[in-house]
Design a protein around this motif. Structure first.
Motif, mmCIF file in Angstrom:
data_model
loop_
_atom_site.group_PDB
_atom_site.id
_atom_site.type_symbol
_atom_site.label_atom_id
_atom_site.label_comp_id
_atom_site.label_asym_id
_atom_site.label_seq_id
_atom_site.Cartn_x
_atom_site.Cartn_y
_atom_site.Cartn_z
ATOM 1 N N LEU A 1 0.811 -1.221 0.000
ATOM 2 C CA LEU A 1 0.000 0.000 0.000
ATOM 3 C C LEU A 1 0.839 1.263 0.000
ATOM 4 O O LEU A 1 0.285 2.355 0.132
ATOM 5 C CB LEU A 1 -0.924 0.017 1.223
ATOM 6 C CG LEU A 1 -1.991 -1.071 1.278
ATOM 7 C CD1 LEU A 1 -2.810 -0.944 2.559
ATOM 8 C CD2 LEU A 1 -2.899 -1.011 0.070
ATOM 9 N N ILE B 1 -0.554 -7.743 3.877
ATOM 10 C CA ILE B 1 -0.544 -6.304 3.600
ATOM 11 C C ILE B 1 0.682 -5.694 4.250
ATOM 12 O O ILE B 1 0.914 -5.851 5.456
ATOM 13 C CB ILE B 1 -1.831 -5.637 4.119
ATOM 14 C CG1 ILE B 1 -3.057 -6.269 3.449
ATOM 15 C CG2 ILE B 1 -1.802 -4.135 3.872
ATOM 16 C CD1 ILE B 1 -4.372 -5.682 3.911
ATOM 17 N N ASN C 1 3.442 -2.086 4.321
ATOM 18 C CA ASN C 1 3.529 -0.629 4.127
ATOM 19 C C ASN C 1 2.193 0.053 4.357
ATOM 20 O O ASN C 1 1.835 1.003 3.664
ATOM 21 C CB ASN C 1 4.060 -0.300 2.728
ATOM 22 C CG ASN C 1 5.502 -0.699 2.546
ATOM 23 O OD1 ASN C 1 6.276 -0.700 3.497
ATOM 24 N ND2 ASN C 1 5.870 -1.077 1.338
ATOM 25 N N TYR C 2 1.426 -0.430 5.312
ATOM 26 C CA TYR C 2 0.186 0.241 5.687
ATOM 27 C C TYR C 2 0.508 1.366 6.672
ATOM 28 O O TYR C 2 1.400 1.243 7.501
ATOM 29 C CB TYR C 2 -0.786 -0.754 6.322
ATOM 30 C CG TYR C 2 -0.239 -1.483 7.519
ATOM 31 C CD1 TYR C 2 -0.451 -1.004 8.814
ATOM 32 C CD2 TYR C 2 0.511 -2.635 7.371
ATOM 33 C CE1 TYR C 2 0.061 -1.658 9.903
ATOM 34 C CE2 TYR C 2 1.027 -3.303 8.452
ATOM 35 C CZ TYR C 2 0.797 -2.809 9.727
ATOM 36 O OH TYR C 2 1.326 -3.455 10.811
ATOM 37 N N THR C 3 -0.212 2.471 6.570
ATOM 38 C CA THR C 3 0.020 3.632 7.417
ATOM 39 C C THR C 3 -1.281 4.027 8.107
ATOM 40 O O THR C 3 -2.322 3.403 7.921
ATOM 41 C CB THR C 3 0.551 4.811 6.584
ATOM 42 O OG1 THR C 3 -0.387 5.098 5.536
ATOM 43 C CG2 THR C 3 1.903 4.466 5.961
ATOM 44 N N TYR D 1 -4.894 4.527 6.385
ATOM 45 C CA TYR D 1 -5.794 3.440 6.013
ATOM 46 C C TYR D 1 -6.603 2.918 7.191
ATOM 47 O O TYR D 1 -7.328 1.938 7.046
ATOM 48 C CB TYR D 1 -4.987 2.281 5.410
ATOM 49 C CG TYR D 1 -4.206 2.667 4.185
ATOM 50 C CD1 TYR D 1 -4.847 2.869 2.970
ATOM 51 C CD2 TYR D 1 -2.827 2.832 4.243
ATOM 52 C CE1 TYR D 1 -4.129 3.237 1.848
ATOM 53 C CE2 TYR D 1 -2.108 3.200 3.116
ATOM 54 C CZ TYR D 1 -2.765 3.399 1.930
ATOM 55 O OH TYR D 1 -2.058 3.771 0.824
ATOM 56 N N TRP E 1 -9.934 0.480 6.869
ATOM 57 C CA TRP E 1 -9.961 -0.858 7.448
ATOM 58 C C TRP E 1 -11.095 -1.006 8.457
ATOM 59 O O TRP E 1 -11.719 -2.071 8.551
ATOM 60 C CB TRP E 1 -8.620 -1.159 8.099
ATOM 61 C CG TRP E 1 -8.619 -2.429 8.899
ATOM 62 C CD1 TRP E 1 -8.509 -2.564 10.244
ATOM 63 C CD2 TRP E 1 -8.739 -3.754 8.375
ATOM 64 N NE1 TRP E 1 -8.541 -3.877 10.603
ATOM 65 C CE2 TRP E 1 -8.691 -4.636 9.474
ATOM 66 C CE3 TRP E 1 -8.878 -4.281 7.093
ATOM 67 C CZ2 TRP E 1 -8.778 -6.011 9.326
ATOM 68 C CZ3 TRP E 1 -8.975 -5.655 6.948
ATOM 69 C CH2 TRP E 1 -8.924 -6.503 8.049
ATOM 70 N N PHE F 1 -1.627 -8.228 8.504
ATOM 71 C CA PHE F 1 -0.798 -7.033 8.408
ATOM 72 C C PHE F 1 0.592 -7.401 8.928
ATOM 73 O O PHE F 1 0.755 -7.708 10.118
ATOM 74 C CB PHE F 1 -1.399 -5.890 9.219
ATOM 75 C CG PHE F 1 -2.707 -5.395 8.677
ATOM 76 C CD1 PHE F 1 -3.901 -5.990 9.035
ATOM 77 C CD2 PHE F 1 -2.740 -4.330 7.797
ATOM 78 C CE1 PHE F 1 -5.102 -5.541 8.531
ATOM 79 C CE2 PHE F 1 -3.942 -3.863 7.288
ATOM 80 C CZ PHE F 1 -5.122 -4.482 7.658
ATOM 81 N N ARG G 1 2.350 3.296 13.614
ATOM 82 C CA ARG G 1 1.045 3.929 13.704
ATOM 83 C C ARG G 1 0.843 4.486 15.118
ATOM 84 O O ARG G 1 0.109 3.942 15.927
ATOM 85 C CB ARG G 1 -0.057 2.931 13.349
ATOM 86 C CG ARG G 1 0.051 2.409 11.938
ATOM 87 C CD ARG G 1 -1.141 1.581 11.564
ATOM 88 N NE ARG G 1 -1.270 0.410 12.407
ATOM 89 C CZ ARG G 1 -2.290 -0.423 12.371
ATOM 90 N NH1 ARG G 1 -3.292 -0.202 11.564
ATOM 91 N NH2 ARG G 1 -2.331 -1.486 13.162
#
Length: 327
Positions: free
Chosen positions: A159, A192, A194-196, A199, A203, A220, A274
């Motif tokens: 992502l 998944i 590179n989630y920040t 998102y 989600w 994740f 996060r």
């Protein structure tokens, strides 16, 4: 992640048992579709022989029929209706005129194949090319799973740099109406990376509307998790070759494939953090870079630093407890 690997192994074994149990129902569906459904659709819609060849090969795929049968609760009427809708969709292309660099495929037998989707390269003008490439890859994966008698593949979704507007307005509706009905439950697990924090809202909405069975296949992870527990899902350090340049999908070693200038951002981004402090620092850094490039800041920065020091001094003076005055 060790529990995730064990869970996926148990699910794969349970699916094989279910496949053997419902093999008779799948055979009945295939016979009915080959004898009645395909000839009826070809006559009513005036479809050519090329479509009939593809439809017959699609129906004879035991894995696809089993996944469709399982998705509809092993109901023969519901599965037959879903099969009819899947056959009415346009068949996938045999070749790609404008392949998209966001989709690649890695094969590391005996592990399931891995589909890499990097949304960093996705733009609004290349959405059509991205959809056609993804549809082409799904058809190639279906044929690979049929040849090797496997029931699913792994997907690594990057992502990094993706725009939520394009995902919500174009990709998600197209995936649910065009891709998923044709290839139901073919993705065994989605990792998944590179989630920040941006998102988080997406989600929170998705996990309320998606079924529990689909949520159990989403993980994740970081690159360290993939390297430790799912090494076959890692992209090699060298540039990947896209699936559309493969003469076939039977490559055993990476030396047999052609090279491509495509690089993946999965190996370049650090694991996401996060936290509110990281978010504050990111916004502060962005504001600082914008101010340093402004002309008015270069002229009046001395005044800004003095004002900032006065504000900090006033803040600490205000928070300091007052001593009682002796009488």
């Amino acid at each position: 992640m060790a529990d995730a690997r064990l869970t996926l192994t148990h699910k794969s074994q349970a699916l094989e048992i279910l496949r053997t149990t419902h093999q008779a129902s799948i055979s009945e569906l295939q016979i009915e579709a080959l004898d009645d459904l395909i000839p009826t659709l070809q006559e009513e819609l005036a479809l050519d022989e090329k479509w009939r060849e593809w439809a017959e090969a699609y129906v004879e795929d035991d894995g696809t029929l089993f996944r469709m049968h399982r998705k509809h609760g092993f109901s023969k009427s519901s599965t037959f209706s879903a099969l009819r809708n899947a056959l009415l969709l346009p068949p996938p292309r045999a070749e790609l005129s404008e392949p998209h660099p966001s989709v690649t495929l890695t094969i590391s037998p005996p592990d399931p194949p891995t589909l890499h989707i990097c949304l960093t390269y996705l733009t609004h003008t290349s959405l059509h090319s991205f959809k056609q490439t993804l549809l082409f890859c799904y058809e190639k994966l279906r044929l690979y799973l049929l040849e090797h008698e496997q029931l699913g593949f792994y997907c690594v979704l990057d992502l990094g740099g993706a725009r939520i507007r394009d995902i919500l307005s174009d990709i998600v509706p197209w995936y649910t109406t065009d891709l998923q009905p044709r290839y139901p439950s073919m993705c065994a697990a989605t990792f998944i990376i590179n989630y920040t924090w941006m998102y988080g809202g997406l989600w929170s909405v998705f996990r309320r509307i998606a079924p529990a069975q689909a949520l159990s296949r989403i993980f994740f992870v970081t690159m360290e998790d993939l390297e430790m527990y799912f090494p076959a899902c890692l992209a090699p350090p060298e540039p990947l070759s896209p699936v559309y340049s493969y003469p076939s999908l039977s490559h055993v070693s990476w030396e047999e494939r052609p090279h491509s200038p495509i690089h993946f951002s999965v190996l370049e981004h650090p694991p996401p953090q996060r936290t509110r402090w990281k978010l504050f620092m990111t916004l502060t850094r962005m504001l600082g870079e914008r101010m340093r490039s402004a002309r008015w800041w270069k002229r009046w920065r001395w005044f800004g630093w003095i004002l900032l020091l006065l504000v900090v001094r006033w803040w600490f003076t205000r928070r300091r407890p007052r001593r009682p005055v002796p009488r």
